[in-house]
Write an enzyme that holds these catalytic residues in place. Structure first.
Site, PDB file in Angstrom:
ATOM      1  N   LYS A  53       0.460  -9.096  -2.239  1.00 39.95           N
ATOM      2  CA  LYS A  53      -0.565  -8.046  -2.366  1.00 39.95           C
ATOM      3  C   LYS A  53      -1.783  -8.589  -3.113  1.00 39.95           C
ATOM      4  O   LYS A  53      -2.926  -8.323  -2.743  1.00 39.95           O
ATOM      5  CB  LYS A  53       0.014  -6.829  -3.109  1.00 39.95           C
ATOM      6  N   GLN A  97       5.503  -0.971  -8.441  1.00 38.49           N
ATOM      7  CA  GLN A  97       6.367  -1.717  -7.527  1.00 38.49           C
ATOM      8  C   GLN A  97       7.807  -1.213  -7.616  1.00 38.49           C
ATOM      9  O   GLN A  97       8.362  -1.033  -8.699  1.00 38.49           O
ATOM     10  CB  GLN A  97       6.294  -3.222  -7.855  1.00 38.49           C
ATOM     11  N   ASP A 120       0.086   3.943  -2.319  1.00 38.70           N
ATOM     12  CA  ASP A 120       1.353   3.803  -1.583  1.00 38.70           C
ATOM     13  C   ASP A 120       1.582   4.989  -0.648  1.00 38.70           C
ATOM     14  O   ASP A 120       2.387   4.897   0.279  1.00 38.70           O
ATOM     15  CB  ASP A 120       2.522   3.785  -2.583  1.00 38.70           C
TER      16      ASP A 120
HETATM   17  N1  GUN Z   1       8.681  -2.467  -2.851  1.00 36.11           N
HETATM   18  C1  GUN Z   1       8.777  -3.022  -1.626  1.00 36.11           C
HETATM   19  N2  GUN Z   1       7.775  -2.569  -0.825  1.00 36.11           N
HETATM   20  C2  GUN Z   1       7.033  -1.717  -1.588  1.00 36.11           C
HETATM   21  C3  GUN Z   1       5.854  -0.943  -1.337  1.00 36.11           C
HETATM   22  O1  GUN Z   1       5.282  -0.926  -0.239  1.00 36.11           O
HETATM   23  N3  GUN Z   1       5.391  -0.218  -2.383  1.00 36.11           N
HETATM   24  C4  GUN Z   1       6.017  -0.192  -3.598  1.00 36.11           C
HETATM   25  N4  GUN Z   1       5.501   0.559  -4.557  1.00 36.11           N
HETATM   26  N5  GUN Z   1       7.103  -0.900  -3.855  1.00 36.11           N
HETATM   27  C5  GUN Z   1       7.605  -1.653  -2.847  1.00 36.11           C
END
Ligand code: GUN
Length: 288
Positions: A53, A97, A120
């Site tokens: 990211k 996360q 998200d």
């Molecule tokens: N953990 C794995 N994929 C994601 C995601 O897209 N968002 C978040 N917040 N945690 C994750």
């Protein structure tokens, strides 16, 4: 039949190209969009996802800030950080996360994020908007990436039978709602671990979305001739002493499908591009 590939990496790169110009305009007139990612503990897969990211932010010109909270931090530490970020006018997007350590109330924390900074798309306000038919807000990233990939094929989904395997609040449920929305008009079935006869459900489906996280859960011969297959699974399996990433759909399904997403390089990169899009949208909504 040998399926055509829906290349998430390529499509994601095209979307990012479009975002770059919005970001440079915003940066010139005001400031760069700003995404904050919070990670608690030391989950190795989370570090990989977060790094990807951060790299995407860098490619596009989005400012990213990362908070690493130690494994033994408590709920109150995280809540006060979320409150601080909610109130910070220079923060456009907040992402906590997942997974959080097991003693955290992950859904409760998600609900504390301001809906307009919830990049998200997991806040109940944002998920609930989809039920009302509004799809112009913060959509959850994997389902909106799936919809972009389906759109890219140029195939009409109207009246087609779509099977979503998995009912998570993050992927399966919102993906089903998006497929059933007016204008897309698929006829959607949601299946899950208690569903009977998954094989017949798959065999009669024109669109198959596999989001369970179990390698080879969908056998290749279950795929209907000419179907569109979106494989959301990213499973680590050991083959001959080496770790390989495989999806939920058995390799070789492309002999039956018309369109298929690869793993890796399909849904994964699209999810990140959609996160970038949500961050840019959140920033635009604050600045203009
Ligand atoms: N953990 C794995 N994929 C994601 C995601 O897209 N968002 C978040 N917040 N945690 C994750």
């Amino acid at each position: 039949m040998s399926a055509s590939i829906i290349d998430g990496k390529q499509l994601g790169a095209e979307i990012e190209e479009g975002l770059k110009s919005s970001v440079s305009k915003m940066t010139a007139s005001s400031r760069a969009p700003h995404l904050v990612v919070v990670i608690v503990g030391k989950d190795p897969a989370s570090f990989v996802y977060v790094r990807n990211k951060e790299k995407a932010c860098k490619r596009i010109g989005i400012r990213s800030t990362r908070y690493d909270l130690p494994e033994d931090s408590n709920h109150d530490d995280l809540i006060s950080l979320v409150r601080k970020l909610n109130d910070d006018p220079e923060v456009d997007g907040i992402l906590i996360q997942s997974p959080l350590p097991s003693d955290f109330d992950e859904i409760g924390i998600t609900e504390m994020i301001r809906p307009d900074k919830d990049v998200d798309g997991f806040h109940p306000v944002n998920l609930g908007r989809i039920v009302t038919g509004r799809t112009d807000g913060m959509l959850p990233c994997t389902p909106s990436g799936i919809m972009k990939m389906l759109e890219w094929t140029g195939e009409s989904l109207k009246g087609k039978k779509a099977l979503v395997i998995g009912r998570s609040r993050i992927v399966g449920m919102p993906a089903a709602l998006l497929l059933a929305q007016r204008g897309i008009d698929a006829t959607v079935t949601i299946s899950h671990s208690k569903s009977e006869d998954l094989e017949s459900l798959c065999r009669s489906s024109d669109i198959l979305i596999a989001a369970v996280g179990k390698p080879d859960m969908v056998r290749k011969e279950w795929v209907k001739e000419g179907a569109i297959v979106i494989d959301v699974g990213i499973n680590r399996v050991e083959v001959g002493g080496r770790i390989r990433l495989v999806g939920d759909v058995e390799e070789g399904a492309s002999e039956y499908a018309k369109w298929i997403t690869p793993v890796p390089g399909g849904v994964g990169p699209m999810t990140i591009s959609m996160l970038m899009m949500n961050t840019v949208r959140a920033a635009e909504a604050r600045m203009y």
